[in-house]
Design a protein around this motif. Structure first.
Motif, PDB file in Angstrom:
ATOM      1  N   GLY A  38       0.916  -1.354  -0.182  1.00 29.88           N
ATOM      2  CA  GLY A  38       0.041  -0.027   0.064  1.00 29.88           C
ATOM      3  C   GLY A  38       0.739   1.374  -0.028  1.00 29.88           C
ATOM      4  O   GLY A  38       0.255   2.353  -0.122  1.00 29.88           O
ATOM      5  N   VAL A  39       2.105   1.226   0.079  1.00 31.04           N
ATOM      6  CA  VAL A  39       3.083   2.219   0.137  1.00 31.04           C
ATOM      7  C   VAL A  39       3.480   2.709  -1.201  1.00 31.04           C
ATOM      8  O   VAL A  39       4.238   1.655  -1.771  1.00 31.04           O
ATOM      9  CB  VAL A  39       4.149   2.198   1.113  1.00 31.04           C
ATOM     10  CG1 VAL A  39       5.039   3.564   1.373  1.00 31.04           C
ATOM     11  CG2 VAL A  39       3.588   1.872   2.616  1.00 31.04           C
ATOM     12  N   ILE A  40       3.463   3.712  -1.502  1.00 32.68           N
ATOM     13  CA  ILE A  40       3.988   4.201  -3.062  1.00 32.68           C
ATOM     14  C   ILE A  40       5.475   4.118  -2.793  1.00 32.68           C
ATOM     15  O   ILE A  40       6.209   4.734  -2.105  1.00 32.68           O
ATOM     16  CB  ILE A  40       3.644   5.472  -3.408  1.00 32.68           C
ATOM     17  CG1 ILE A  40       4.136   5.566  -4.818  1.00 32.68           C
ATOM     18  CG2 ILE A  40       3.962   6.584  -2.682  1.00 32.68           C
ATOM     19  CD1 ILE A  40       3.384   6.803  -5.567  1.00 32.68           C
ATOM     20  N   LEU A  41       6.380   3.169  -3.757  1.00 34.87           N
ATOM     21  CA  LEU A  41       7.823   3.342  -3.979  1.00 34.87           C
ATOM     22  C   LEU A  41       8.198   3.963  -4.994  1.00 34.87           C
ATOM     23  O   LEU A  41       9.240   4.612  -5.130  1.00 34.87           O
ATOM     24  CB  LEU A  41       8.318   2.073  -4.053  1.00 34.87           C
ATOM     25  CG  LEU A  41       8.206   0.897  -3.008  1.00 34.87           C
ATOM     26  CD1 LEU A  41       8.757  -0.467  -3.326  1.00 34.87           C
ATOM     27  CD2 LEU A  41       8.580   1.634  -1.587  1.00 34.87           C
ATOM     28  N   SER A  42       7.509   4.270  -6.366  1.00 35.66           N
ATOM     29  CA  SER A  42       7.575   4.970  -7.436  1.00 35.66           C
ATOM     30  C   SER A  42       6.425   5.045  -8.251  1.00 35.66           C
ATOM     31  O   SER A  42       5.583   4.294  -8.162  1.00 35.66           O
ATOM     32  CB  SER A  42       8.757   4.415  -8.297  1.00 35.66           C
ATOM     33  OG  SER A  42       8.353   3.143  -8.991  1.00 35.66           O
ATOM     34  N   ASN A  43       6.417   6.320  -9.064  1.00 36.87           N
ATOM     35  CA  ASN A  43       5.273   6.703  -9.882  1.00 36.87           C
ATOM     36  C   ASN A  43       5.701   7.297 -11.180  1.00 36.87           C
ATOM     37  O   ASN A  43       6.099   8.741 -10.785  1.00 36.87           O
ATOM     38  CB  ASN A  43       4.033   7.270  -9.162  1.00 36.87           C
ATOM     39  CG  ASN A  43       2.827   7.441  -9.950  1.00 36.87           C
ATOM     40  OD1 ASN A  43       2.578   6.604 -10.674  1.00 36.87           O
ATOM     41  ND2 ASN A  43       2.474   8.755  -9.850  1.00 36.87           N
ATOM     42  N   VAL A  44       5.874   6.588 -12.395  1.00 36.97           N
ATOM     43  CA  VAL A  44       6.383   7.579 -13.409  1.00 36.97           C
ATOM     44  C   VAL A  44       5.543   7.791 -14.522  1.00 36.97           C
ATOM     45  O   VAL A  44       4.682   6.861 -14.711  1.00 36.97           O
ATOM     46  CB  VAL A  44       7.689   6.619 -14.133  1.00 36.97           C
ATOM     47  CG1 VAL A  44       8.121   7.422 -15.190  1.00 36.97           C
ATOM     48  CG2 VAL A  44       8.724   6.377 -12.931  1.00 36.97           C
ATOM     49  N   ILE A  45       5.298   9.050 -14.757  1.00 32.53           N
ATOM     50  CA  ILE A  45       4.273   9.311 -15.708  1.00 32.53           C
ATOM     51  C   ILE A  45       4.916   9.984 -17.018  1.00 32.53           C
ATOM     52  O   ILE A  45       5.635  10.968 -16.868  1.00 32.53           O
ATOM     53  CB  ILE A  45       3.247  10.347 -15.320  1.00 32.53           C
ATOM     54  CG1 ILE A  45       2.552   9.823 -14.162  1.00 32.53           C
ATOM     55  CG2 ILE A  45       2.161  10.632 -16.422  1.00 32.53           C
ATOM     56  CD1 ILE A  45       1.641  10.562 -13.154  1.00 32.53           C
ATOM     57  N   SER A  46       4.699   9.233 -18.148  1.00 32.83           N
ATOM     58  CA  SER A  46       5.240  10.079 -19.471  1.00 32.83           C
ATOM     59  C   SER A  46       4.286  10.502 -20.221  1.00 32.83           C
ATOM     60  O   SER A  46       3.313   9.838 -20.650  1.00 32.83           O
ATOM     61  CB  SER A  46       6.053   8.725 -20.320  1.00 32.83           C
ATOM     62  OG  SER A  46       6.951   8.311 -19.681  1.00 32.83           O
ATOM     63  N   SER A  47       4.075  11.775 -20.337  1.00 33.31           N
ATOM     64  CA  SER A  47       2.806  12.489 -20.867  1.00 33.31           C
ATOM     65  C   SER A  47       3.044  12.768 -22.524  1.00 33.31           C
ATOM     66  O   SER A  47       4.395  12.750 -22.760  1.00 33.31           O
ATOM     67  CB  SER A  47       2.635  13.779 -20.222  1.00 33.31           C
ATOM     68  OG  SER A  47       2.257  13.643 -18.973  1.00 33.31           O
ATOM     69  N   GLN A  48       2.129  12.822 -23.246  1.00 31.64           N
ATOM     70  CA  GLN A  48       2.410  12.885 -24.774  1.00 31.64           C
ATOM     71  C   GLN A  48       2.086  14.252 -25.035  1.00 31.64           C
ATOM     72  O   GLN A  48       0.825  14.795 -25.083  1.00 31.64           O
ATOM     73  CB  GLN A  48       1.395  12.047 -25.484  1.00 31.64           C
ATOM     74  CG  GLN A  48       1.517  10.503 -24.937  1.00 31.64           C
ATOM     75  CD  GLN A  48       0.804   9.494 -25.501  1.00 31.64           C
ATOM     76  OE1 GLN A  48      -0.359   9.793 -26.397  1.00 31.64           O
ATOM     77  NE2 GLN A  48       0.852   8.174 -25.373  1.00 31.64           N
ATOM     78  N   LYS A  49       2.845  14.941 -25.610  1.00 32.74           N
ATOM     79  CA  LYS A  49       2.668  16.366 -26.091  1.00 32.74           C
ATOM     80  C   LYS A  49       2.394  16.476 -27.389  1.00 32.74           C
ATOM     81  O   LYS A  49       1.722  17.647 -27.850  1.00 32.74           O
ATOM     82  CB  LYS A  49       4.162  17.146 -25.917  1.00 32.74           C
ATOM     83  CG  LYS A  49       4.710  17.353 -24.613  1.00 32.74           C
ATOM     84  CD  LYS A  49       4.405  18.521 -23.956  1.00 32.74           C
ATOM     85  CE  LYS A  49       4.578  18.671 -22.546  1.00 32.74           C
ATOM     86  NZ  LYS A  49       3.712  18.458 -21.591  1.00 32.74           N
TER      87      LYS A  49
END
Ligand code: KG4
Length: 355
Positions: A38-49
């Motif tokens: 339940g604990v966040i270790l990572s969160n990577v977001i690649s947005s599309q321009k």
């Protein structure tokens, strides 16, 4: 001392921590996250321009960008979490709702990864994920999560819903939009003012300088807990059309007031039904989720309402308001604990209701 193999095998799920790789690709963000217990270790977001120049998401371009982004995004999520591949307990992915081509990229990757690593596969409903983003812990002693039951106002580019949440996997949609979503109202009215897409964050910013009572726009009067935003959109369009007849620079000269008044009307529409539901159910905990929950006016209005009525209000971190894989991983975590796994023949779904 000899190892008690039978004991350890039988009870290993109790002693071992659960580490979920979450994958989100339902629209125009490729995201991967690692959640442990339940604990966040990572969160990577690649947005599309790439979509900006078209004034909206182009599905074919979105799926191509997902294909380019998915491996680096997942690699970064695993590296940022500081874990090894063999520490992952299961793979959770967004099955729907969303753009089919986009969903297919995440689904196919999740299936391949699970097969190669011999891991359980967990399908996640994107909307359920938005609601459960409120349960992502920042640290093991982060206990700022809603208690059950609570009401969640789920507001995004595609949805405006009132959800009664009885447990992580027991949600009931009691109200939904009968036409446009709140995010669409922001974006479509933004287009009328010739603002770039998505206009929601820009309107939010401009609204801070304007008078929310300067202009009044029409509000829907429909029964029950359903929403409607198409009337507001038309009233906004007609107002501008009429004003431009006498002053071609009307929008330019009145942009902050237009944005503040539009935002204020959307917030009033959202809160009116929410207040009605709170009154009818007596539920004292309220959460908000989805892209529009990033709106500063909405966040403040909810906090003020909570203070006036003695309610506990839960507002997600900005990075959890738009599409992200942390919300998919946390939903996967709850489904893992409930033993809800899926099979390799699973296919994405463009439409899915919260069940
Ligand atoms: O949840 P989301 O990222 O995408 C889906 O619909 O799945 O929501 C995107 C929507 C867009 O309509 C965008 O304009 C709106 O959220 N949005 C905002 C703000 N930030 C994003 N609307 C108003 N104020 C904001 N600060």
């Amino acid at each position: 001392m000899p190892k008690n193999i039978l004991f350890e095998d039988t009870y290993s799920h109790i002693f071992m921590s659960v580490t979920i790789l979450g994958i989100e690709s339902s629209c125009d963000d490729t995201s991967a996250a690692i959640i442990r217990d339940g604990v966040i270790l990572s969160n990577v977001i690649s947005s599309q321009k790439v979509h900006e120049q078209y004034g909206g998401v182009v599905p074919e371009l979105a799926s191509r960008a997902h294909q380019q982004n998915i491996i680096p995004t997942i690699d970064a999520a695993i590296k940022n979490a500081g874990i090894g591949l063999d520490e992952i307990s299961a793979v959770a992915f967004t099955r729907g709702p969303g753009l089919l081509g986009s969903l297919l990229v995440g689904t196919s990757f999740a299936k391949g990864f699970a097969l190669a690593r011999k891991l359980p596969l967990i399908e996640v409903n994107h909307l359920q994920g938005h609601v459960l983003a409120l349960f992502v812990k920042q640290s093991p002693d982060d206990n700022n999560q809603p208690e059950f039951p609570f009401i969640c106002l789920l507001v995004s580019g595609g949805n405006s819903q009132l959800v009664v949440v009885r447990s992580p996997l027991d949600m009931e949609v009691v109200g939904t939009t009968i036409d446009d979503a709140a995010g669409e109202a922001f974006d479509k009215c933004g287009k009328v003012m010739e603002l770039p897409y998505p206009s929601g964050p820009i309107i939010d910013k401009l609204a801070k300088e304007g008078n929310p009572k300067a202009i009044s726009f029409s509000k829907p009067s429909i029964e029950g807990y359903n929403y409607s935003f198409s009337g507001l959109k038309t009233s906004f369009l007609y107002h501008i059309r009429d004003e431009i007849k006498t002053n071609p620079n009307y929008v330019k000269e009145n942009l902050p007031d237009l944005c503040a008044s539009l935002q204020n009307t959307i917030i009033e529409i959202l809160l009116n039904k929410l207040k009605k539901l709170v009154k009818a159910t007596g539920i004292k905990q309220v959460g908000v989720a989805g892209g529009v929950s990033a709106n500063s006016g909405l966040r403040q209005a909810l906090l003020d309402y909570g203070e006036r009525e003695g309610l506990k209000i839960f507002i997600p971190k900005i990075s959890f308001t738009t599409d992200n894989a942390a919300m998919i991983a946390i939903t996967g975590y709850y489904k893992y604990q409930a033993g809800l796994f899926t099979t390799q023949d699973v296919a994405p779904l463009a439409r899915m209701d919260i069940r």
